[in-house]
Design an enzyme around this catalytic site. Structure first.
Site, PDB file in Angstrom:
ATOM      1  N   GLU A  29       0.842  -1.204   0.000  1.00 37.85           N
ATOM      2  CA  GLU A  29       0.000   0.000   0.000  1.00 37.85           C
ATOM      3  C   GLU A  29       0.871   1.245   0.000  1.00 37.85           C
ATOM      4  O   GLU A  29       1.720   1.402   0.879  1.00 37.85           O
ATOM      5  CB  GLU A  29      -0.908  -0.031   1.235  1.00 37.85           C
ATOM      6  CG  GLU A  29      -1.959  -1.142   1.144  1.00 37.85           C
ATOM      7  CD  GLU A  29      -2.557  -1.516   2.489  1.00 37.85           C
ATOM      8  OE1 GLU A  29      -2.503  -0.704   3.428  1.00 37.85           O
ATOM      9  OE2 GLU A  29      -3.062  -2.650   2.608  1.00 37.85           O
ATOM     10  N   GLU A  69      -5.300  -6.919   1.635  1.00 34.54           N
ATOM     11  CA  GLU A  69      -4.132  -7.682   2.059  1.00 34.54           C
ATOM     12  C   GLU A  69      -4.160  -9.126   1.566  1.00 34.54           C
ATOM     13  O   GLU A  69      -3.145  -9.660   1.125  1.00 34.54           O
ATOM     14  CB  GLU A  69      -3.991  -7.650   3.585  1.00 34.54           C
ATOM     15  CG  GLU A  69      -3.530  -6.315   4.148  1.00 34.54           C
ATOM     16  CD  GLU A  69      -4.667  -5.303   4.317  1.00 34.54           C
ATOM     17  OE1 GLU A  69      -5.828  -5.633   3.976  1.00 34.54           O
ATOM     18  OE2 GLU A  69      -4.395  -4.181   4.795  1.00 34.54           O
ATOM     19  N   PHE A  92       1.315  -2.563   8.994  1.00 36.27           N
ATOM     20  CA  PHE A  92       1.413  -2.884  10.418  1.00 36.27           C
ATOM     21  C   PHE A  92       1.103  -4.364  10.631  1.00 36.27           C
ATOM     22  O   PHE A  92       0.128  -4.869  10.088  1.00 36.27           O
ATOM     23  CB  PHE A  92       0.420  -2.044  11.239  1.00 36.27           C
ATOM     24  CG  PHE A  92       0.704  -0.577  11.209  1.00 36.27           C
ATOM     25  CD1 PHE A  92       1.612  -0.010  12.090  1.00 36.27           C
ATOM     26  CD2 PHE A  92       0.078   0.245  10.285  1.00 36.27           C
ATOM     27  CE1 PHE A  92       1.883   1.353  12.066  1.00 36.27           C
ATOM     28  CE2 PHE A  92       0.338   1.609  10.241  1.00 36.27           C
ATOM     29  CZ  PHE A  92       1.245   2.169  11.136  1.00 36.27           C
ATOM     30  N   ASP A  94      -0.197  -5.686  12.950  1.00 34.64           N
ATOM     31  CA  ASP A  94      -1.533  -5.798  13.565  1.00 34.64           C
ATOM     32  C   ASP A  94      -2.607  -6.122  12.519  1.00 34.64           C
ATOM     33  O   ASP A  94      -3.677  -6.621  12.870  1.00 34.64           O
ATOM     34  CB  ASP A  94      -1.888  -4.463  14.253  1.00 34.64           C
ATOM     35  CG  ASP A  94      -0.746  -3.932  15.085  1.00 34.64           C
ATOM     36  OD1 ASP A  94      -0.835  -3.980  16.314  1.00 34.64           O
ATOM     37  OD2 ASP A  94       0.274  -3.477  14.506  1.00 34.64           O
ATOM     38  N   PHE A  95      -2.338  -5.813  11.229  1.00 35.85           N
ATOM     39  CA  PHE A  95      -3.341  -6.058  10.178  1.00 35.85           C
ATOM     40  C   PHE A  95      -3.175  -7.440   9.546  1.00 35.85           C
ATOM     41  O   PHE A  95      -3.860  -7.786   8.601  1.00 35.85           O
ATOM     42  CB  PHE A  95      -3.235  -5.022   9.048  1.00 35.85           C
ATOM     43  CG  PHE A  95      -3.289  -3.586   9.491  1.00 35.85           C
ATOM     44  CD1 PHE A  95      -3.756  -3.232  10.755  1.00 35.85           C
ATOM     45  CD2 PHE A  95      -2.864  -2.578   8.633  1.00 35.85           C
ATOM     46  CE1 PHE A  95      -3.791  -1.902  11.149  1.00 35.85           C
ATOM     47  CE2 PHE A  95      -2.905  -1.252   9.038  1.00 35.85           C
ATOM     48  CZ  PHE A  95      -3.360  -0.913  10.288  1.00 35.85           C
ATOM     49  N   HIS A 138      -2.136  -0.749  16.335  1.00 34.86           N
ATOM     50  CA  HIS A 138      -0.980  -0.404  15.501  1.00 34.86           C
ATOM     51  C   HIS A 138       0.316  -0.552  16.288  1.00 34.86           C
ATOM     52  O   HIS A 138       1.331   0.011  15.900  1.00 34.86           O
ATOM     53  CB  HIS A 138      -1.068   1.042  15.010  1.00 34.86           C
ATOM     54  CG  HIS A 138      -2.287   1.367  14.225  1.00 34.86           C
ATOM     55  ND1 HIS A 138      -3.505   1.614  14.803  1.00 34.86           N
ATOM     56  CD2 HIS A 138      -2.491   1.475  12.890  1.00 34.86           C
ATOM     57  CE1 HIS A 138      -4.405   1.875  13.869  1.00 34.86           C
ATOM     58  NE2 HIS A 138      -3.811   1.788  12.690  1.00 34.86           N
TER      59      HIS A 138
END
Lengths: 338, 374
Positions: A29, A69, A92, A94-95, A138
């Site tokens: 991204e 993603e 991140f 976290d994603f 995050h």
């Protein structure tokens, strides 16, 4: 040799590998500048700017992806199987949940499911760690989720020198590598050779030598351990600091050898404590170095709680030099500063 | 200040570009000891290497200012040397004034930095020190070495002349393209370096493989070589420790490299962590493995030296220095040099006399240069 940041070291590694090998492709991204932007040298280059400037030099090897993603991580796995060496950035860690099937059920399994005949030379770059006031979605240090899965390699560099050499090694490796970049370390500077070089995956670094206590510290925690070491040294306690650099495969030989010499272990890990690298290393040492241990292994970790948004709570959440020093003192039977 | 008061400062030395501070390991002489110029006074550890600090002048060690274990910045006060007749109060006043006014140099401020020049299409890195009128001096390292092996020598030799330490192709910060990788190609690079820098004639000093290059250059171009110093030199006989060459090329981990580098020194403690790390870092650069392999295949095939240049007609002044404990190139090769050469064998010293016995080697070279009256 020049003094550059951790961020620039990663950018250099990507540039040198794209230059050397045109099958190395970089995407994610905003890796160029956001879809529809002119994508020149002044473009974004990822959310923190790590890939800034690369599009101008390698317009055919770097591109932007949609915020999807599963699609682009799956594309990376497929591209890796069919002859490219993709480096995908998943902003991140976290994603990562949204594309887990592509990682642990596909990329990690290809070699195994296809009788060892498939190669999957892909790198997923991702940011981890607390300290930039970005709250709990995050700021996590989720590397233990990946070390749990056979078939993945997991890399967590702590210095600019290591970041460059480990990124180059990760790109040249034929297995999927999850490459963890600590956002607080991006601005840290260090001496880095101009030329390309690879640091073997699975080799720990002994950051400091000492005979009294072994500290195994991961990523940004290495600097916390170093600060604690200076303080402890003035009290006559000499710690040895081992930075595993690669969490999977893990250089257990170096850790065991150090503990066999010191007889004491403290693991410093920014992740949550349960089912973590800290608990894993403590248990490996307890099993394999038991006869050398003079004290119970100690873990210095974040609490078993999400990273807080409150700045003062976030500062308390991340292990600091004082907590490291207290844990070390505990292993040598000294009272803990309170 | 020292001239006026008869006091000599014993300061923390600067060994190499990156050294900013050093740790006092131990005092080698007691307070009150009589010192000659060049006597070893105190052992200091930098992040790279341990070595003894030598007395810069004759006198009595009047004060051990720095304590063992203490960390001092470069230029910091280790001790004070003075004649026995200087009153104690003067010494105290000097120490007090020094400590009150001393400001450590800013990190990385000043000091020469390595530069790069193109020689026959190859980038060659070199470090230049000094600017005196004397004939310039070239320092050539050996196989696997780089400009840093001269860290204890280059500045000391640069008082009256410009001294260039060169990274040979495949080494240090120079190109990793070694071309043919044989002795002739290395000699050509040194010759090309002299052309590029506008050096017509130089003292050419070489260590190990660098000695073979220096000797060959003197055979090919006697008019460009003022004098030769050959330190634990290759090129004077067939034997060489092939196992060392192979283990150096193969070593990829710290432990293997530490045991390989141990062969270079009589005192194993000199091989510290930073030295090993620096060599490992060099070896991991792209192209280094191939460069070393190719060079070793050409120069030391099958564990023997391929080139033993005939120095019998070389007439330039020649100094030959060897460590008696050399485990890489046998000390007996020091006998295979022309009769006019001055040969010095150093006890308790291995293959790296310029590091392990830096003070002695600097003195020998200093005398050698003085004797030539250039």
């Amino acid at each position: 040799m020049a003094r550059i940041t951790y961020m620039q070291a990663i950018n250099d590694a990507l540039a040198q590998e794209m230059e050397r090998d045109e099958t190395v492709v970089v995407f994610g991204e905003d890796n160029v500048g956001g879809t529809g932007s002119p994508g020149e040298m002044d473009a974004w280059g990822g959310v923190m700017g790590v890939t800034k400037g690369l599009y101008g030099k390698f317009p055919n090897q770097i591109f932007d992806t949609p915020i999807s993603e599963s699609a682009f991580i799956g594309a990376a796995a497929g591209a890796a199987c069919s002859g490219l060496r993709p480096v995908a950035e998943l902003m991140f860690v976290d994603f990562m949940g949204v594309c887990f099937d592509q990682i642990f059920n596909q990329a990690a399994k290809f070699k195994y499911m296809f009788g060892g005949k498939a190669k999957t030379p892909m790198v997923i770059r991702t940011m981890y760690g607390a300290g930039i006031r970005a709250a709990s979605q995050h700021s996590q240090a989720l590397y233990p989720l990946f070390t749990h899965i056979p078939g993945l390699k997991v890399v967590v560099p702590s210095t600019p020198y290591d970041a460059k050499g480990l990124m180059i090694a990760s790109i040249r490796d034929d297995d999927p590598v999850i490459f963890f970049e600590n956002k607080v370390l991006y601005a840290v500077e260090g001496e880095v050779p101009d030329e390309a070089y690879a640091i073997p995956l699975g080799e720990a670094e002994i950051v400091r030598e000492g005979d009294d206590v072994t500290i195994v510290a991961i990523g940004r925690m290495v600097s916390m351990a170093e600060q604690a070491a200076a303080d402890l040294s003035s009290d006559g306690i000499e710690v040895e600091i081992v930075d595993p650099r690669t969490l999977s495969p893990l250089d257990t030989d170096t850790i065991y050898e150090s503990v066999e010499n010191t007889g004491r272990l403290v693991v410093v890990d920014e992740a949550n404590p349960r089912c973590s690298m800290a608990s894993d290393i403590a248990s490996l040492v307890a099993q394999n170095c038991f006869e050398h241990l003079k004290a119970a292994p100690q873990m210095v970790t974040a609490p078993h709680a999400p990273p807080p948004f409150s700045p003062s709570l976030e500062d308390l959440y991340v292990p600091d030099p004082e907590k490291v020093a207290d844990a070390v003192r505990k292993t040598v039977g000294q009272g803990v500063a309170s | 200040m020292s001239e006026a008061t008869g006091l000599t400062k014993l300061g923390m030395p600067k060994w190499g570009l990156s050294m900013t501070e050093g740790t006092v390991v131990q005092w080698l002489v007691e307070e009150g000891a009589e010192l000659g110029k060049g006597d070893e006074v105190v052992e200091v550890e930098s992040e790279k290497i341990n070595n003894a600090v030598e007395s810069p002048a004759p006198g009595v060690l009047r004060r051990q200012v720095a304590k063992e274990g203490e960390v001092l910045p470069v230029g910091g006060l280790l001790g004070v040397i003075a004649d026995a007749s200087v009153p104690d109060e003067d010494i105290d006043a000097y120490v007090q004034e020094f400590q009150a006014t001393f400001v450590p140099e800013e990190e990385e401020a000043g000091g020469p930095e390595p530069e790069t020049v193109e020689v026959g299409g190859k980038n060659i890195q070199y470090l230049k020190m000094g600017e005196g009128e004397g004939v310039p001096l070239l320092l050539l390292h050996g196989f696997g070495g780089d400009i840093n092996i001269w860290v204890f020598n280059q500045e000391a030799l640069a008082a009256e002349r410009t001294v260039y330490a060169i990274d040979l192709p495949g080494h240090g910060g120079s190109t990793k393209d070694v071309g043919e990788g044989d002795l002739v190609s290395l000699v050509d690079v040194v010759e090309g370096f002299m052309d590029a820098m506008g050096i017509e004639k130089a003292h050419v000093f070489g260590h190990s493989m660098g000695g073979a290059i220096a000797g060959s250059l003197a055979i090919k171009h006697p008019e460009r070589v003022q004098s030769l110093a050959l330190i634990a030199s290759a090129g004077l006989g067939e034997e060489i420790n092939g196992e060392y060459i192979e283990s150096f090329i193969a070593a990829n981990r710290r432990k293997e490299m530490k045991s390989a580098l141990g062969l270079l020194f009589a005192d194993q403690d000199l091989v510290n962590r930073q030295l090993v790390n620096d060599v490992i870092k060099f070896k991991r650069l792209d192209g280094v493995d191939e460069a070393l392999r190719k060079t070793a295949n050409k120069l030391f095939p099958g564990g023997k030296q391929a080139d033993v240049p005939d120095l019998s007609n070389v007439e330039v002044p020649m100094l030959v220095v060897w460590g008696r404990e050399d485990q890489i190139v046998p000390v007996s090769h020091s006998e295979n040099v022309p009769g006019h050469a001055r040969v010095e064998i150093l006890d308790d010293t291995g293959h790296m006399p310029q590091m392990e016995a830096a003070g002695q080697v600097n003195r020998l070279i200093g005398e050698f240069l003085d004797s030539q009256d250039d």
